[in-house]
Design an enzyme around this catalytic site. Structure first.
Site, PDB file in Angstrom:
ATOM      1  N   HIS A  82       0.798  -1.080  -0.099  1.00 47.95           N
ATOM      2  CA  HIS A  82      -0.076  -0.117  -0.033  1.00 47.95           C
ATOM      3  C   HIS A  82       0.959   1.292   0.143  1.00 47.95           C
ATOM      4  O   HIS A  82       1.780   1.256   0.826  1.00 47.95           O
ATOM      5  CB  HIS A  82      -1.019   0.197   1.317  1.00 47.95           C
ATOM      6  N   ASP A 161     -15.038   2.314   6.950  1.00 43.94           N
ATOM      7  CA  ASP A 161     -14.095   3.157   6.774  1.00 43.94           C
ATOM      8  C   ASP A 161     -14.680   3.721   5.635  1.00 43.94           C
ATOM      9  O   ASP A 161     -14.103   5.162   5.262  1.00 43.94           O
ATOM     10  CB  ASP A 161     -12.806   2.350   6.189  1.00 43.94           C
ATOM     11  N   ARG A 168     -14.165  12.573   6.570  1.00 46.83           N
ATOM     12  CA  ARG A 168     -12.842  13.229   6.792  1.00 46.83           C
ATOM     13  C   ARG A 168     -12.314  14.038   5.710  1.00 46.83           C
ATOM     14  O   ARG A 168     -11.815  15.097   5.867  1.00 46.83           O
ATOM     15  CB  ARG A 168     -11.924  12.146   6.960  1.00 46.83           C
ATOM     16  N   SER A 183      -7.783   3.494   8.785  1.00 44.03           N
ATOM     17  CA  SER A 183      -8.458   3.385   7.394  1.00 44.03           C
ATOM     18  C   SER A 183      -7.744   2.562   6.517  1.00 44.03           C
ATOM     19  O   SER A 183      -8.355   1.547   5.966  1.00 44.03           O
ATOM     20  CB  SER A 183      -8.363   5.106   6.699  1.00 44.03           C
ATOM     21  N   LYS A 187      -8.846  -1.968   5.987  1.00 41.93           N
ATOM     22  CA  LYS A 187      -9.058  -2.756   4.633  1.00 41.93           C
ATOM     23  C   LYS A 187      -7.942  -3.710   4.334  1.00 41.93           C
ATOM     24  O   LYS A 187      -8.238  -4.924   3.938  1.00 41.93           O
ATOM     25  CB  LYS A 187      -8.927  -1.386   3.404  1.00 41.93           C
TER      26      LYS A 187
END
Length: 431
Positions: A82, A161, A168, A183, A187
């Protein structure tokens, strides 16, 4: 449970109980807690922070609102990566098939661009026929066939999320490290991967502008992954300067294919190989083939083509090209000592490569080519940047974003002579 009591507790810098966190996340997901109340809590968290215990419980609560995926039936270790987002960050495209070519399965659930940071799915959708939306069964089929899949996360994965992220974005609380970490990790943990490598960007074009904040975020996420049984490491990488020589959608796909063919920009290759090695080591495959060799021998390209075809795309199709171009040239001889990632990202966004709202369309061919990077010598009149768009009225606002976007030091000056580019990989964080 009373949401006002929860807000007051965090406003007054008290630690939330596990019961308060569980109830808050479930009630907000179910619509019992109003957006304005969750906004107030998010701002209190931004201002006052969370303990590691609170972040762990918050992450657990978000995972519990949805499903958890399971890839054990694949029969080989899984690894994912990620990135916290940057300009020209096309690394996922060559990385996923490269790691698959080395023996791991790569279930890469990705997102779309918003603002100046590019989205992996937007890039891939410039390939004719390619599909981002897959069912769980289709996702597994692609993994079995190609070893890697890059697709959109389903609605069933941490739905809390999705709702909180949108809130947000419009309440000035995106930068909260506890909320960013939970967040991302809710996931990734729900996704079911066994190993995870985080690319935490640092610099003007990143959410984390300085090394201290980036390290705090990395340490928080590595801790969350480890506590949830996911072998997690993080690299802190430079985002003062765009990655590679392109920022856009089809432009970045072309550059990614160059990397898979054994070429491409040096920084893109360096980061792709470094992340691949980390992913393979975290998945227990560190003693296997070296990723650099798999780029050189064509194996990674074969994996790429299988993956694109398995998702309906044509890897040999001609990619879209923007109808209009504008070239920015060097005003004098000198050494390029700065090329600001944020300026380039905003300019590409204004050209049509990105979106201001999630529902906005993007232009597949829009973006910027970078003909020089910091440290390069240039001569007067030499192209520095080429801007691409289908709509020429976008050139003026894009050029405005680039007004102070680079620094050219005169040839022979002390600044030019002393210039050293910042390293691409700044630090590594593990347990």
């Amino acid at each position: 449970m009373d949401m006002i009591d929860v807000i007051r507790a965090k406003r007054d810098k008290r630690e939330l109980t596990g019961e308060q966190i569980d109830w808050t996340i479930r009630a907000y997901t179910d619509g019992v807690v109003a957006d304005e109340q969750m906004s107030a809590l998010a701002m209190a968290i931004l201002l006052n922070g969370m303990s590691r215990g609170e972040i762990n419980r918050w992450t657990d609560a978000m995972i519990a609102t949805g499903v958890r995926m399971d890839f054990t039936a694949l029969g080989r270790p899984t690894a994912d990566k990620h990135s916290t987002g940057g300009v020209g960050d096309k690394i996922t495209l060559p990385l996923a098939p490269l790691v698959a070519a080395c023996g791991a399965a790569v279930p890469q659930l990705s997102g779309r661009g918003l603002g100046h940071t590019g989205g992996t799915l937007d890039k891939l959708e410039s390939i004719p026929g390619w599909r981002a939306l897959l069912s769980n069964e289709e996702l597994l089929d692609v993994l079995r066939e190609a070893g890697a899949v890059i697709c959109a996360a389903g609605d069933g994965l941490a739905p809390a999320d999705k709702k909180l992220y949108a809130l947000r974005d419009v309440t000035g609380t995106v930068e909260s490290i506890p909320l960013i970490a939970s967040s991302i990790m809710s996931k990734k943990i729900a996704e079911g991967t066994g190993a995870l490598v985080l690319d935490v960007k640092v610099g003007t074009g990143a959410f984390m502008k300085n090394l201290a904040d980036a390290r705090e975020l990395a340490e928080t996420m590595v801790g969350l992954g480890t506590d949830h049984g996911v072998n997690t490491v993080a690299l802190l990488t430079d985002m003062d300067t765009p990655l590679g020589r392109t920022a856009g959608n089809a432009l970045e796909v072309r550059e990614s294919v160059e990397v898979l063919a054994g070429g491409g920009p040096r920084d893109v290759v360096e980061l792709t190989v470094a992340l691949a090695r980390e992913m393979l080591a975290a998945a227990g495959l560190g003693d296997g083939p070296d990723p650099a060799d798999k780029l050189a021998d064509g194996s990674a390209m074969d994996s790429w083509k299988r993956m694109i075809r398995a998702q309906g795309g044509d890897p040999d199709a001609v990619l879209p090209v923007a109808r209009e171009q504008h070239v920015v040239t060097a005003p004098a001889d000198g050494v390029l000592t700065r090329l600001d990632a944020l300026a380039v990202g905003v300019a590409a966004w204004r050209l049509g490569a990105g979106r201001a709202r999630k529902e906005d369309p993007v232009q597949a061919g829009a973006g910027i080519e970078l003909h020089a990077k910091p440290g390069d010598h240039v001569t007067a009149g030499q192209p520095l940047l080429t801007l691409h768009t289908d709509t020429p009225e976008r050139f003026e606002p894009a050029l405005a974003a680039l007004t102070d976007g680079w620094t050219l030091a005169p040839t022979g000056s002390a600044e030019a002579t002393a210039f050293l580019p910042r390293p691409l990989i700044l630090d590594r964080v593990s347990k």
